[in-house]
Design a protein around this motif. Structure first.
Motif, mmCIF file in Angstrom:
data_model
loop_
_atom_site.group_PDB
_atom_site.id
_atom_site.type_symbol
_atom_site.label_atom_id
_atom_site.label_comp_id
_atom_site.label_asym_id
_atom_site.label_seq_id
_atom_site.Cartn_x
_atom_site.Cartn_y
_atom_site.Cartn_z
ATOM 1 N N ASP A 65 0.841 -1.211 0.000
ATOM 2 C CA ASP A 65 0.000 0.000 0.000
ATOM 3 C C ASP A 65 0.868 1.251 0.000
ATOM 4 O O ASP A 65 0.622 2.191 -0.762
ATOM 5 N N ALA A 66 1.867 1.258 0.872
ATOM 6 C CA ALA A 66 2.731 2.439 0.981
ATOM 7 C C ALA A 66 3.531 2.642 -0.301
ATOM 8 O O ALA A 66 3.682 3.766 -0.779
ATOM 9 N N ARG B 283 2.686 1.922 -3.206
ATOM 10 C CA ARG B 283 1.790 2.394 -4.256
ATOM 11 C C ARG B 283 1.217 3.773 -3.985
ATOM 12 O O ARG B 283 0.461 4.294 -4.799
ATOM 13 N N SER B 284 1.534 4.350 -2.825
ATOM 14 C CA SER B 284 0.958 5.657 -2.530
ATOM 15 C C SER B 284 1.469 6.701 -3.517
ATOM 16 O O SER B 284 0.833 7.734 -3.722
ATOM 17 N N ASP C 285 1.564 7.347 -7.236
ATOM 18 C CA ASP C 285 0.885 6.804 -8.419
ATOM 19 C C ASP C 285 1.839 6.334 -9.498
ATOM 20 O O ASP C 285 1.461 5.560 -10.371
ATOM 21 N N LEU D 143 9.000 8.193 0.585
ATOM 22 C CA LEU D 143 8.173 7.220 1.302
ATOM 23 C C LEU D 143 9.003 6.100 1.923
ATOM 24 O O LEU D 143 8.577 5.468 2.890
ATOM 25 N N ARG E 178 -7.206 -2.820 -3.790
ATOM 26 C CA ARG E 178 -8.012 -1.706 -4.306
ATOM 27 C C ARG E 178 -9.253 -2.232 -5.020
ATOM 28 O O ARG E 178 -9.486 -1.961 -6.204
ATOM 29 N N PRO F 120 -7.275 5.581 -6.512
ATOM 30 C CA PRO F 120 -6.987 6.597 -5.476
ATOM 31 C C PRO F 120 -7.865 7.817 -5.739
ATOM 32 O O PRO F 120 -8.156 8.136 -6.898
ATOM 33 N N PRO G 48 -2.897 14.793 -6.451
ATOM 34 C CA PRO G 48 -2.535 14.895 -5.030
ATOM 35 C C PRO G 48 -2.248 16.339 -4.603
ATOM 36 O O PRO G 48 -2.602 16.742 -3.507
#
Lengths: 449, 449
Positions: A238-239, A241-242, A244, A292, B105, B215, B285
């Motif tokens: 998840d992180a 993929r934060s 994009d 990240l 997702r 997202p 974002p």
């Protein structure tokens, strides 16, 4: 064979130079490149355009002779080579490329164009084709569509099905459909394009494709990440993929790394050994900054490529797996998906098989390439792995298709109702079972569909 | 009707409260919301889960009674309302929502869940569903899948087909398929999910969906752009898309703007009148900065929303079109795609029809919603427009499907070979023609498929 009347008839359509019967000339078509699959072909025919493909199919249909379509012959499931005297229809001469439409972001390509040719052509216009895979120099976009090829960038761009806006194809009776307009919104009946993609040549022969293109992000950041375990890597997804711009997330394990280092002579990527490794690549208009990583609790170590030589070295740890494994022996190769929460457990269980496992693959999709060396009974170990995948609700073929290789196990991954529906569709479009018989379903005597 | 033995039999399965025969209760199911389509239903049945749907279909199949499936009854092509005494099967009670899987997702939703419910649920987890459209409060995701709904954000996220990772469905014989695992890589046979999406209830009844989530970019910039002509707007599309974060690009014209201003009382968006207007929205974002507008040679004027009230006002110029047109009369409504280079010419040609045209739509896809007021002969003008679209290689139905409304013109947009292939697939999966007869193809006497 030189006096085969069918060869003479086909030569009238495609020219004598494009009907091959001499085993010295047909050999590269009748065996796959791993030499695991193949058999005799009645002949190899190389039509030059859609019209010739249609004529060849019509002639074969009239004679009741089954046809096996073939692209770049890079398949890994035995679906693109003859089994027992079929006509092998090679699409490689259909390799034309139309102009890049920058506004629609699309391109028409012949089925026989290689992935590399398509990529180069798209890049001349500042765009790219979203699907990429290692066999790019040989794999054709037609074959990739027929098998719904995936590869490394599925995470960002999806499989072939998501990247084919339309196609032309010849059906079993020699009629042709032409859906090359690539309209992004078109709700006028069934999605025949999507049905043909992934049908492995059993419903029609793809002759051209309208391909979707994507912007080509100019800046890339590649990093190799070390985790204590594959479970920790999954938990970090998840992180990762934060941002994009994540384009690939490839995992491999200490056993595979050791084999790759032995084979390539590369130094260890980290001073300490770790439980699992993930190669990530981010691509964006501005150079991606991996802030990240500082917040990734489970990360043990990381190296970010400083230049392109560095990037190449990091990528080699992952990409040399196939070659390093093949150099060490003849592996049983399986290509499976399991639901992500099950991936780490699945990989651990492979260690108790009666064989030496080397696993690597595409982290975000739970797609593991299972390579097993030293299996005394390849059939039995295959069965064990595929049953385990079926029980987990996974897919026994993530990328390579069912071909002929996995026909006996289709029922582990598709229900009786689904198989009955697929058979009904097959009978509807190919009632005499002339297109790629023996692929997906067991072959039936000709005439019984 | 209260003594209909079929009603009694179905009541045993779904409960008497969920079998409706009283016309006062069935009226909202048997006519579409525009009141243009509809007819008598033998009864309305409201099953509560997939098992009940399967039982209802089995019972109807045994009696040879055709079934029309219905979601939110927001369709615009007459494909979801009864025609002549069919059983109307409403999916609305199947409105359950599973947990949001943040790593994959994905989200599982019952076919009867509304788009708004799905959006709200996804947003609780910081994600979103990529497809959005105006009927969101009533449209169900099952109906949206059956018609491959598109809407405003196709440009960025694709149509429903691209956003459905799997589904469960009941086939014509009452058997059920379950593809809800949502595996991102699964090449084990035909893509039955993709085949059912867009099949308008003619091949199976979708009961649940595994939906892909995206997202949700927190920052938005909305702008209304003025061009001298629609051709200038099309020519600017590449530049508008050079920012990946473009989420929508909606066009409308001076005639429609005048009608909307009259209807809403809104002031003119610009001091001068212009030839074409495009509403754009970027979502990312960080707040999208529209520097690119300074370089748009063909741009005549632009207003960028300063706050959410402003954004709402700009969006209303586009979104109030449907309401403003309906307030002015009963329009002939067509929903077509033409290849982008042809869009401006197509729109100009509409001005010479014997009717007053109001056109607006989705710029990037060449998708025009054609509204014609004051047509003396609606059939003739429809035929003229659809023939023009067919000649241009466009689609006679961009978003709404063929339904019953466009059956006579299917051959303008699909070739005889394609229609034959579609009919073969229909016969294969629904040999007795029980599922939504009269939709996509002309209805045939029961028993002849």
């Amino acid at each position: 064979m030189q006096n085969d009347p069918l060869a003479a008839r086909l030569a009238e359509v495609v020219g004598a130079a494009h009907v091959l019967t001499d085993p010295a000339l047909t050999a590269s078509y009748t065996t796959d490149f791993t030499r695991r699959f193949g058999g005799p072909a009645r002949l190899v025919v190389r039509p030059g355009d859609t019209g010739q493909v249609a004529s060849v199919v019509r002639i074969c249909a009239a004679e009741g002779v089954p046809v096996v379509p073939q692209g770049g012959n890079t398949g890994l499931a035995g679906g693109g080579v003859p089994r027992s005297g079929e006509v092998l229809l090679s699409l490689r001469r259909l390799d034309g490329l139309g102009p890049v439409d920058g506004t629609a972001r699309q391109l028409t390509a012949g089925a026989g164009a290689t992935l590399t040719a398509v990529q180069r052509h798209a890049r001349t216009a500042g765009l790219d084709f979203g699907v990429d895979l290692a066999a790019r120099d040989s794999a054709t976009v037609g074959g990739m569509a027929a098998t719904n090829a995936g590869g490394e960038r599925v995470l960002r761009y999806g499989t072939m099905r998501a990247n084919v806006a339309g196609l032309s194809a010849v059906l079993a009776d020699g009629s042709a459909i032409d859906r090359l307009s690539g309209l992004p919104k078109d709700n006028a009946g069934y999605d025949l394009t999507g049905l043909l993609v992934g049908s492995e040549g059993t419903l029609g022969i793809v002759t051209a494709l309208r391909l979707r293109l994507v912007p080509r992000p100019p800046e890339r950041t590649t990093a190799l990440l070390a985790f204590g375990s594959l479970a920790d890597a999954v938990a970090s997804l998840d992180a990762l993929r934060s941002l994009d711009s994540l384009e690939l997330a490839e995992f491999f394990l200490p056993t595979g790394l050791a084999l790759v280092r032995e084979h390539t002579g590369l130094p260890a990527p980290f001073t300490e050994p770790h439980g699992a490794y993930v190669l990530v690549e981010y691509a964006a208009p501005a150079p991606p900054v991996l802030d990240l990583l500082a917040d990734l609790e489970r990360l043990r170590d990381a190296v970010v490529a400083a230049d392109s030589a560095d990037r190449h070295r990091l990528a080699t740890y992952r990409e040399a797996h196939t070659e390093a494994i093949s150099a060490a022996g003849v592996p049983v190769k399986l290509d499976v998906t399991v639901p992500l929460p099950d991936l780490a457990g699945f990989v651990t269980e492979m260690e108790s098989l009666p064989a030496t496992p080397y696993l690597f693959g595409h982290l975000a999709e739970g797609n593991a390439h299972v390579n097993l060396l030293g299996a005394a009974d390849p059939e039995a170990v295959t069965e064990t792995v595929l049953r385990r995948v079926g029980r987990a609700g996974g897919s026994i073929s993530a990328e390579h298709g069912i071909g002929t290789a996995k026909v006996p196990w289709l029922d582990l991954t598709r229900s009786p109702t689904e198989i009955a529906a697929m058979r009904a569709v097959k009978r509807a479009l190919d009632p005499y079972g002339l297109l790629n018989p023996g692929v997906l379903f067991p072959a039936r005597p000709s005439g019984q569909g």
